[in-house]
Design an enzyme around this catalytic site. Structure first.
Site, PDB file in Angstrom:
ATOM      1  N   ASP A  35      53.124 -14.736  23.632  1.00 51.66           N
ATOM      2  CA  ASP A  35      53.492 -13.219  23.824  1.00 51.66           C
ATOM      3  C   ASP A  35      54.800 -12.666  24.083  1.00 51.66           C
ATOM      4  O   ASP A  35      54.943 -11.968  24.415  1.00 51.66           O
ATOM      5  CB  ASP A  35      51.754 -13.314  25.872  1.00 51.66           C
ATOM      6  CG  ASP A  35      52.086 -14.714  26.693  1.00 51.66           C
ATOM      7  OD1 ASP A  35      52.556 -15.138  26.001  1.00 51.66           O
ATOM      8  OD2 ASP A  35      50.948 -14.569  28.061  1.00 51.66           O
TER       9      ASP A  35
ATOM     10  N   LYS B  63      51.061 -21.427  23.444  1.00 51.64           N
ATOM     11  CA  LYS B  63      50.995 -21.165  24.653  1.00 51.64           C
ATOM     12  C   LYS B  63      50.441 -22.445  25.488  1.00 51.64           C
ATOM     13  O   LYS B  63      48.613 -22.391  25.334  1.00 51.64           O
ATOM     14  CB  LYS B  63      49.616 -20.436  24.029  1.00 51.64           C
ATOM     15  CG  LYS B  63      48.565 -19.295  25.020  1.00 51.64           C
ATOM     16  CD  LYS B  63      49.616 -17.649  25.875  1.00 51.64           C
ATOM     17  CE  LYS B  63      49.074 -17.769  27.029  1.00 51.64           C
ATOM     18  NZ  LYS B  63      50.171 -17.099  27.754  1.00 51.64           N
TER      19      LYS B  63
ATOM     20  N   ASP C 245      49.971 -15.471  12.056  1.00 48.37           N
ATOM     21  CA  ASP C 245      49.492 -14.691  11.369  1.00 48.37           C
ATOM     22  C   ASP C 245      49.699 -13.187  12.154  1.00 48.37           C
ATOM     23  O   ASP C 245      50.814 -12.457  11.393  1.00 48.37           O
ATOM     24  CB  ASP C 245      48.116 -14.751  11.859  1.00 48.37           C
ATOM     25  CG  ASP C 245      47.372 -14.013  10.370  1.00 48.37           C
ATOM     26  OD1 ASP C 245      47.952 -12.884   9.445  1.00 48.37           O
ATOM     27  OD2 ASP C 245      46.375 -13.697  10.487  1.00 48.37           O
TER      28      ASP C 245
ATOM     29  N   TYR D 137      42.963 -21.942  12.157  1.00 50.15           N
ATOM     30  CA  TYR D 137      41.261 -20.884  11.400  1.00 50.15           C
ATOM     31  C   TYR D 137      41.661 -22.355  10.270  1.00 50.15           C
ATOM     32  O   TYR D 137      40.954 -22.316   9.068  1.00 50.15           O
ATOM     33  CB  TYR D 137      42.404 -20.542  10.334  1.00 50.15           C
ATOM     34  CG  TYR D 137      43.282 -19.361  11.098  1.00 50.15           C
ATOM     35  CD1 TYR D 137      42.611 -18.541  11.839  1.00 50.15           C
ATOM     36  CD2 TYR D 137      43.963 -18.730   9.534  1.00 50.15           C
ATOM     37  CE1 TYR D 137      43.134 -17.302  12.634  1.00 50.15           C
ATOM     38  CE2 TYR D 137      44.287 -17.052  10.154  1.00 50.15           C
ATOM     39  CZ  TYR D 137      44.089 -16.350  12.041  1.00 50.15           C
ATOM     40  OH  TYR D 137      44.455 -15.250  12.286  1.00 50.15           O
TER      41      TYR D 137
ATOM     42  N   ASP E 161      53.298  -9.912  11.550  1.00 56.36           N
ATOM     43  CA  ASP E 161      52.394  -8.610  11.277  1.00 56.36           C
ATOM     44  C   ASP E 161      53.595  -7.984  12.511  1.00 56.36           C
ATOM     45  O   ASP E 161      53.470  -6.691  11.768  1.00 56.36           O
ATOM     46  CB  ASP E 161      51.395  -8.595  11.321  1.00 56.36           C
ATOM     47  CG  ASP E 161      50.204  -7.880  10.718  1.00 56.36           C
ATOM     48  OD1 ASP E 161      50.414  -8.614   9.583  1.00 56.36           O
ATOM     49  OD2 ASP E 161      49.655  -6.488  10.516  1.00 56.36           O
TER      50      ASP E 161
END
Ligand code: NAD
Length: 348
Positions: free
Chosen positions: A218, A185, A242, A135, A246
């Site tokens: 993942d 990752k 982020d 971001y 959630d």
């Protein structure tokens, strides 16, 4: 008497309702625990943007700098202002300008709340890097509207940025169950994420009392569903954090329970506290938004300001309310009813 100067940015939609609810509880905690609050409310929101052409005034950051903390409800009204405008015009500049590099979000089930998982014994603290990474805002578009259009968005990972968020994660783990899981990752992203893993390994030597696991994003998504009880502190980049938070909100019963703090650990600048949820246009103005995430964020603010006892009392009051079945499901109680139950428990 200690006085804290708080900047309030209720924002849009239910942000306004949950900020009102939180401030009632914070004011009650202040009178019970013997400190004072000086609050100033700023109307910066999508409505403000439509009136002025900006989400906040040009000197908005300088205005906020003189406060001890910032409390934000939620910002966004996609029907009239594109989300990229509202986010990049207010929230992200505040986080970056004040070096609020640690976004911390607790995920656990409150008493009485039924989560979607079989396991109800998890207690996770997710720490999301909040100022750079995916971001960072570095990128651009060329040949717009043509068949040759190109959009590039570059992730930026600096040693200073990665090291400071990882140190923050190690320190949080030391204060909890002493386990840190670093999420990357690095199989697919061979520069930035391999770099992140390397810095994690370097720092691990300085925190021998903390055990460290490395997981790919993942696999972590699956683990948070299958075995969340095995997790303690998670540290992740801006985008990965982020998304995971959630998921964290979902396993703790929904966005109405997900609290967060944007911490500027060196305390030179104000930190900002806000629920994870957005402005929820679908339920705005109906007095049915769950204020628990927002009130919990307010408790985190008091904790950060040095009023740990008051913060803990608010959290205990939230737990007392949910244990009685108040606010445990969407639509069960009004915002006012949940707020009143928390206030009653705090004052009991
Ligand atoms: P949202 O969090 O506003 O809502 C998602 C769903 O969850 C909706 O169905 C909503 O009714 C429900 N919900 C959210 N909070 C709730 C609460 N406290 N009680 C009961 N139900 C609740 O996410 P969205 O719909 O994707 O976004 C709406 C707007 O909010 C967008 O403009 C978005 O950009 C913005 N947004 C802002 C923030 C922020 O200010 N930090 C965060 C997320 C989204």
């Amino acid at each position: 008497m200690t006085t804290y100067k708080l900047a309030l940015i209720p924002g849009d939609g239910i942000g306004v309702d949950v900020t009102d609810a939180t401030m009632k509880v914070i004011a009650a905690a202040a009178s019970r625990f013997g400190f004072a609050l000086e609050t100033e409310t700023f109307p910066w929101s999508c409505e403000y943007y439509l009136e002025t052409g900006a989400m906040m005034p040009a000197d908005g950051i300088e205005t906020l700098r003189r406060f001890d903390a910032i409390y934000l409800g939620a910002v966004g009204w996609p029907a009239t202002v594109p989300d990229a405008v509202s986010l990049h015009g207010l929230l992200l500049p505040i986080r970056k300008a004040f070096n609020q590099y640690a976004n911390i979000r607790p995920h656990r089930l409150l008493p009485g709340v039924e989560g979607p998982l079989k396991s109800d014994a998890f207690d996770i603290l997710c720490i999301r890097e909040n100022t750079e990474g995916e971001y960072s805002g570095a990128g651009g578009r060329v040949h717009q509207g043509t068949a040759n259009e190109v959009a590039v968005e570059t992730s930026v990972f600096t040693r200073a940025g990665v090291e400071r968020i990882l140190r923050f994660g190690f320190e949080q783990a030391q204060a909890r169950r002493k386990h840190l899981t670093s999420v990357t990752k690095s199989n697919a992203q061979k520069y930035s994420m391999v770099f992140w893993d390397e810095v994690t390994r370097e720092l691990a030597a300085e925190y021998p009392d903390v055990t460290v696991s490395h997981m790919h994003i993942d696999a972590m998504a699956a683990k948070m569903v299958m075995a969340p009880q095995d997790l303690d502190v998670i540290v992740a980049s801006n985008l990965f954090g982020d998304i995971l938070t959630d998921l964290g909100a979902a396993i703790q019963g929904g966005l109405g329970f997900a609290a967060s703090a944007n911490i500027s650990p060196d305390r030179v600048n104000p930190s900002m506290f806000e629920p994870v949820h957005g402005s929820a246009p679908d339920i705005a103005g109906k007095n049915i938004a769950n204020p628990i995430a927002a009130i919990w964020s307010g408790a985190m603010m008091l904790d950060h300001l040095g009023q740990a006892e008051a913060g803990a009392a608010i959290l205990a009051a939230i737990e007392a309310a949910t244990a009685k079945g108040i606010g445990i499901r969407p639509g069960l109680n009004t915002t006012d009813e949940v707020t009143a139950a928390v206030l009653a428990a705090l004052e009991a």
